[in-house]
Design an enzyme around this catalytic site. Sequence first.
Site, short mmCIF file in Angstrom:
data_model
loop_
_atom_site.label_atom_id
_atom_site.label_comp_id
_atom_site.label_asym_id
_atom_site.label_seq_id
_atom_site.Cartn_x
_atom_site.Cartn_y
_atom_site.Cartn_z
N ASN A 288 36.77 58.75 46.59
CA ASN A 288 35.39 59.11 46.98
C ASN A 288 34.32 58.18 46.39
O ASN A 288 33.22 58.09 46.94
CB ASN A 288 35.09 60.58 46.63
N GLU B 227 39.57 63.23 34.58
CA GLU B 227 38.38 63.85 35.17
C GLU B 227 38.80 64.41 36.52
O GLU B 227 39.30 63.67 37.37
CB GLU B 227 37.26 62.82 35.31
N CYS C 299 32.32 64.58 43.27
CA CYS C 299 32.82 65.58 42.32
C CYS C 299 31.67 66.44 41.81
O CYS C 299 31.87 67.60 41.44
CB CYS C 299 33.54 64.90 41.18
N GLU D 264 33.83 60.25 29.94
CA GLU D 264 33.69 58.86 30.38
C GLU D 264 32.25 58.40 30.13
O GLU D 264 31.35 59.20 29.93
CB GLU D 264 34.01 58.75 31.87
P1 NAP Z 1 44.19 62.89 44.01
O1 NAP Z 1 44.94 63.22 45.23
O2 NAP Z 1 44.46 63.68 42.79
O3 NAP Z 1 44.47 61.33 43.72
C1 NAP Z 1 43.82 60.63 42.70
C2 NAP Z 1 44.62 59.40 42.34
O4 NAP Z 1 45.87 59.82 41.76
C3 NAP Z 1 45.00 58.53 43.55
O5 NAP Z 1 44.98 57.19 43.19
C4 NAP Z 1 46.40 59.00 43.85
O6 NAP Z 1 47.16 58.06 44.59
C5 NAP Z 1 46.95 59.18 42.45
N1 NAP Z 1 48.14 60.01 42.37
C6 NAP Z 1 48.60 60.92 43.27
N2 NAP Z 1 49.76 61.44 42.83
C7 NAP Z 1 50.03 60.87 41.63
C8 NAP Z 1 51.10 61.01 40.68
N3 NAP Z 1 52.11 61.87 40.87
N4 NAP Z 1 51.04 60.27 39.56
C9 NAP Z 1 50.02 59.42 39.33
N5 NAP Z 1 49.00 59.23 40.21
C10 NAP Z 1 49.00 59.96 41.33
O7 NAP Z 1 42.62 62.96 44.26
P2 NAP Z 1 41.78 62.37 45.48
O8 NAP Z 1 42.03 63.20 46.70
O9 NAP Z 1 42.00 60.92 45.56
O10 NAP Z 1 40.28 62.59 44.97
C11 NAP Z 1 39.56 63.77 45.14
C12 NAP Z 1 39.54 64.57 43.86
O11 NAP Z 1 38.96 63.78 42.83
C13 NAP Z 1 38.67 65.81 43.95
O12 NAP Z 1 39.35 66.87 43.35
C14 NAP Z 1 37.43 65.44 43.14
O13 NAP Z 1 36.76 66.53 42.56
C15 NAP Z 1 38.02 64.56 42.11
N6 NAP Z 1 37.00 63.72 41.49
C16 NAP Z 1 36.62 64.02 40.22
C17 NAP Z 1 35.64 63.26 39.59
C18 NAP Z 1 35.21 63.57 38.17
O14 NAP Z 1 34.61 62.70 37.54
N7 NAP Z 1 35.49 64.74 37.65
C19 NAP Z 1 35.05 62.19 40.26
C20 NAP Z 1 35.47 61.93 41.57
C21 NAP Z 1 36.45 62.69 42.17
P3 NAP Z 1 47.29 58.19 46.19
O15 NAP Z 1 45.93 57.98 46.76
O16 NAP Z 1 48.23 57.11 46.53
O17 NAP Z 1 47.82 59.55 46.46
#
Ligand code: NAP
Length: 497
Positions: free
Chosen positions: A156, A254, A288, A468
Amino acid sequence: MEAVQVPIHRIFINGQWVESASGRTYEINNPAHTDQVLGAVQAAVVPDAEAAVEAAHAALKAWAGTPAPQRGAILYKAFELLRDRQDEFARSITLEEGKTLPDAKGEVKRSMNIMEYAAGEGRRMFGYTTPSELTNTVAYTVRRPLGVVAIITPWNFPLAIPAWKIAPALVCGNTLVFKPASSTPLTAVKLVELFEEAGLPPGVLNLVTGPGASVGDCLVNHPKVNGISFTGSTEIGSRLYVQAAETLKKVQCEMGGKNAVIVLADADIDKTLRGVVQGAFGSTGQRCTATSRVIVEESIYEPFIEELIRQTSQLKIGDGMDEGIDVSPTASESQYSKIMEYIGIGTEEGARLAYGGRGLTGPEYDGGYYVEPTIFTDVQEDMRIAQEEIFGPVLTVFKAVDLDDAIRLANSVKFGLSSSIYTHDLSKGFQYVDQVEAGMVHINSPTLGGEVHLPFGGMKASGVGAREQGTEAVNFFSEVVTVYIDYAASRTQAKFI
Ligand code: NAP
């Protein structure tokens, strides 16, 4: 018709752009026009991740030994290059992720701020000196890098989140393996090219574009990876946290949010509505820190909703590259499907669909993942749409009896990332600051964003490990070593009091 050639990007290992051991690539499409292929990247596999870790490991000694101000100077060069190419980066973000061009420009600006700030940290890598209990003894602390760090990021904020991890990690002397989200690798490639051009030595920053389940998992388990900085879903983050404990890695995760705005009866309603609409539907609700709940004091509940719906209905939906767009497409087919599924769940649970709720089709929208800004009212706190992160342009509205009830509702979810209250009563504002369970708290401003010199992150299921950005980032990306020097070399035995 001749097929259009798209650029095929390689992965970056030990200062070389190489093909993946898999021999496969995959394409990235524009979420506003899914038939438009933007480019292709390597489908990296575990041997690529392993090679990247080895390269980072081999580069560590020299990079850790490079004086921190010199490391900062390379970061500053990267900042200057980004400043010169702001528009190019903003376009890349909009094309790949779908957010509006003004939002993408904001993301680039924030990334520049981060890199500029982190560059300065090279001259502020402070430890401290303190009197020792022992005679003729100097006691002080120094910082050392963690070692090899895995940077795992979501889709995102394809530039800002990598930047706010990579920049402080580098200035602290770590070497990195960066695994961006699979759906937004193109901006990641550009960012790594920028660091390469800025003069980063080979092996210091490595890039692998491949699935989290295999490549990410390899980094989490690898014995030569000393730290992990992850941003993404709570589901993956909590799993990764457990796994990383096996090899005692230092971890910061995060994760998700369900951010609430409280609106008290004395609030400036015009200003509040602007903040709520921007917070809920800006960046298509895919931040987020987006506002996903609004908790309204009951005496103003009905007129507030009426005006909220009116203002939401005026938002212009379309391709983020076009001028004057407020809400652009969701980032991917899976995002679109998940959001539409939650809209169905909310209706089935008995919440009132007060506005929107449709996936948009028609000539303007065909071929893009468009979801109408959506408002559910009469939401009960035990509903799934009240508790689970939807991560799209869907706002849930709750009624509260008074401040205590509003804070209770705000805290009734497992998440604790960002939160906001609109009121002119400072006493109530401070009660809220004391009691609300969120890592970032706002009074009279939206739940969004943050400044790069202040800590960013959440509590509860939204974050574990150090925050962070700000000085917290240096704390996470370095080890503190305590040094005792007996400068007279006169003691045979240390005698502490
Ligand atoms: P995600 O599905 O959890 O993926 C995040 C990252 O982790 C991606 O690079 C993903 O790779 C990787 N990943 C997936 N499975 C993994 C595993 N088993 N081991 C290690 N890495 C793995 O999240 P998203 O859909 O990309 O992002 C949306 C989420 O991010 C939302 O929940 C949002 O709230 C959160 N977010 C939080 C913040 C904050 O600062 N708190 C900021 C922005 C976003 P792939 O893409 O290849 O699956």
